[in-house]
Design a protein around this motif. Structure first.
Motif, PDB file in Angstrom:
ATOM      1  N   LEU A 271     -27.225   8.939 -79.418  1.00 12.56           N
ATOM      2  CA  LEU A 271     -26.734   7.706 -78.833  1.00 12.56           C
ATOM      3  C   LEU A 271     -25.344   7.396 -79.379  1.00 12.56           C
ATOM      4  O   LEU A 271     -25.154   7.265 -80.591  1.00 12.56           O
ATOM      5  N   PHE A 272     -24.365   7.318 -78.474  1.00 13.13           N
ATOM      6  CA  PHE A 272     -22.990   6.989 -78.865  1.00 13.13           C
ATOM      7  C   PHE A 272     -22.821   5.467 -78.935  1.00 13.13           C
ATOM      8  O   PHE A 272     -23.391   4.724 -78.139  1.00 13.13           O
ATOM      9  N   THR A 326     -21.220   2.176 -74.479  1.00 12.41           N
ATOM     10  CA  THR A 326     -20.680   1.484 -75.660  1.00 12.41           C
ATOM     11  C   THR A 326     -21.790   1.045 -76.607  1.00 12.41           C
ATOM     12  O   THR A 326     -21.585   0.994 -77.818  1.00 12.41           O
ATOM     13  N   ASN A 327     -22.980   0.670 -76.071  1.00 11.60           N
ATOM     14  CA  ASN A 327     -24.170   0.360 -76.896  1.00 11.60           C
ATOM     15  C   ASN A 327     -23.805  -0.539 -78.078  1.00 11.60           C
ATOM     16  O   ASN A 327     -24.037  -0.210 -79.241  1.00 11.60           O
ATOM     17  N   LEU A 351     -21.303   6.921 -84.256  1.00  9.61           N
ATOM     18  CA  LEU A 351     -20.453   5.740 -84.166  1.00  9.61           C
ATOM     19  C   LEU A 351     -18.991   6.173 -84.102  1.00  9.61           C
ATOM     20  O   LEU A 351     -18.492   6.842 -85.013  1.00  9.61           O
ATOM     21  N   PHE A 352     -18.310   5.789 -83.024  1.00 14.89           N
ATOM     22  CA  PHE A 352     -16.891   6.107 -82.856  1.00 14.89           C
ATOM     23  C   PHE A 352     -16.075   4.976 -83.462  1.00 14.89           C
ATOM     24  O   PHE A 352     -16.083   3.845 -82.964  1.00 14.89           O
ATOM     25  N   VAL A 353     -15.383   5.298 -84.540  1.00 18.75           N
ATOM     26  CA  VAL A 353     -14.696   4.287 -85.344  1.00 18.75           C
ATOM     27  C   VAL A 353     -13.281   4.067 -84.811  1.00 18.75           C
ATOM     28  O   VAL A 353     -12.523   5.019 -84.608  1.00 18.75           O
ATOM     29  N   GLU A 393     -22.519  -5.227 -83.110  1.00 19.07           N
ATOM     30  CA  GLU A 393     -23.370  -5.178 -84.304  1.00 19.07           C
ATOM     31  C   GLU A 393     -23.399  -3.732 -84.779  1.00 19.07           C
ATOM     32  O   GLU A 393     -23.802  -2.840 -84.027  1.00 19.07           O
ATOM     33  N   GLU A 394     -22.974  -3.496 -85.998  1.00 25.80           N
ATOM     34  CA  GLU A 394     -22.879  -2.128 -86.499  1.00 25.80           C
ATOM     35  C   GLU A 394     -24.261  -1.491 -86.593  1.00 25.80           C
ATOM     36  O   GLU A 394     -25.220  -2.118 -87.074  1.00 25.80           O
ATOM     37  N   PRO A 395     -24.401  -0.271 -86.131  1.00 25.57           N
ATOM     38  CA  PRO A 395     -25.704   0.408 -86.179  1.00 25.57           C
ATOM     39  C   PRO A 395     -26.215   0.570 -87.618  1.00 25.57           C
ATOM     40  O   PRO A 395     -25.428   0.836 -88.537  1.00 25.57           O
ATOM     41  N   GLN A 396     -27.531   0.421 -87.776  1.00 31.32           N
ATOM     42  CA  GLN A 396     -28.176   0.579 -89.070  1.00 31.32           C
ATOM     43  C   GLN A 396     -29.347   1.558 -88.942  1.00 31.32           C
ATOM     44  O   GLN A 396     -29.977   1.650 -87.887  1.00 31.32           O
TER      45      GLN A 396
END
Length: 430
Positions: A271-272, A326-327, A351-353, A393-396
């Motif tokens: 998942l991107f 974008t998720n 995660l694309f920073v 919200e940053e993925p965890q």
């Protein structure tokens, strides 16, 4: 003040009168366009608006008299540089109002014309229709008062022609090339008032787009005070906003302790997450498509429900897939995590920073500032970026991801493409 030329170093210098005379003798000047060579609509002695330029006709284009093509070009902003900006585009006694910025403007331009310079005006004029009609009436009045041949470009929309984007320069360069003239940038210059200057106890410049435009194009830059009044170069200036030089150099993928793809390959969901225009789809093509991963993308499928159904179908068929959206938040990602868990297939996050400013810059580059050899894409609305930023919200790991990897932005392309990408593209304040 004579001709102004950059030295071989990064600093600019003013040539002496004797040096200037030598430059004038060496510089090659293309002869005046004949009527058959000139753009359609030009009539000697009159100002003429020609056909607008660009696919949307957003770049107004006009000529006065029979402007020449020359290897030396003197380019000027209009409001606040050649004419006073306080009139803007408001009528005075029902007519377009304007005054020269300083009384010596016509004589200085006449000197340039006599010295073999082509005179060009480039101006941003994304204004309302009523003001635009008044402004268009003003230009012939200025032309009649000046009585010199010149060419004018006006960016009437916020697109590739609006300074600091180099669209108006590209049109000028194209027109001159079509008539066998190569502009010699070392003998040419641009004068504008939007220079990012700061003053103590005095109002600072409203913008820095003119200085940025000169930087993008590669021209020597002067403010009106420096060029027309001979004042010292103003060194206290700032170029605000995003520039690619601010991007830190980081490895493409972190952490490096595990491979990007499992070895040996096994069924999984990837998942991107990230802003639009950070290279997610290109990353999929370069790393996952060649390994048979299915591509699930809402831009193509139009709705989230269709994306979820496509994921369910892929997992039932024992296929791995990439969710290339974008998720942006936990609730959105949960839809795909729940499907993966229901099929007992591991799901990883990539995660694309990159900042909102970087993503918007890439959007402008892809839509407006590509080399001619690269196909442009449609511009995404600014809201697409601010909406992601405001709801992100940053993925965890505790969301259910087996692993989270980060992909840092690294430009991929030719040296020419990188040169276009590295320009100032964003309008001040956005």
């Amino acid at each position: 003040m004579g001709d102004l030329l950059p030295s071989s170093s990064s600093k600019k210098r003013i040539l002496s009168d004797s040096e200037l005379e030598g430059v004038r003798k060496v510089a090659k000047v293309h002869p005046f366009f004949t009527k058959s060579q000139a753009t359609s609509g030009v009539e000697t002695g009159d100002f003429q608006w020609l056909s607008p330029l660009g696919s949307n006709g957003s770049c107004l284009h006009g000529v006065n008299l029979n402007p020449k093509s020359s290897s030396k070009v003197a380019i000027f902003d209009l409001d606040g540089t050649l004419i006073k900006s306080e009139f803007h585009n408001k009528p005075v006694d029902g007519k377009p109002g304007w005054e020269w910025w300083k009384l010596n403007i016509p004589s200085k331009l006449a000197e340039l014309h006599t010295s073999g310079y082509a005179l060009v005006i480039v101006t941003n004029q994304a204004i309302k229709p009523a003001a635009m009609n008044l402004w268009r009436q003003k230009i012939p009045q200025i032309a009649a008062a000046l009585n010199l041949p010149f060419r004018i470009f006006a960016a009437a929309a916020k697109d590739e022609y609006r300074k600091p984007m180099p669209g108006m320069w590209n049109e000028l360069d194209r027109i001159f090339n079509e008539h066998g003239t190569k502009i010699e940038k070392e003998f040419s210059f641009f004068v504008g008032d939007a220079a990012g200057r700061h003053y103590k106890g005095k109002r600072s410049d409203f913008s820095s787009t003119d200085r940025k435009w000169a930087h993008n194009v590669g021209l020597n830059f002067f403010t009106p005070e420096e060029y027309f009044l001979g004042q010292l170069v103003h060194t206290n200036f700032e170029l605000p906003g995003f520039h690619v030089s601010s991007i830190p150099e980081l490895p493409l993928i972190t952490p490096t302790s595990s491979p990007l793809l499992p070895t040996p390959l096994k069924q999984e969901v990837v998942l991107f997450v990230g802003y639009p225009c950070l290279g997610k789809t290109s990353f999929y093509r370069g790393h996952f498509q060649i390994q048979g991963y299915e591509h699930i993308n809402q831009d193509s499928l139009k709705t989230r429900d269709r994306c979820i159904k496509a994921l369910q179908s892929a997992l039932k068929g024992a296929r791995s897939c990439v969710i290339d959206n974008t998720n942006r938040d936990v609730s959105t990602r949960a839809h795909y995590i729940n499907v993966a868990n229901a099929h007992k297939v591991p799901i990883r996050c990539i995660l694309f920073v990159g900042s909102c400013e970087l993503a918007w810059h890439n959007n402008l580059y892809r839509a407006y500032n590509l080399p001619l050899t690269v196909a442009a894409r449609e511009l995404l609305p600014y809201m697409a970026f601010t909406s992601f930023r405001d709801n992100y919200e940053e993925p965890q790991s505790d969301e259910g991801f087996a692993e989270i990897k980060k992909v840092n932005w690294v430009f991929k392309g030719s040296e020419e493409e990188k040169r276009y990408w590295s320009m100032w593209l964003q309008i001040d304040g956005k």
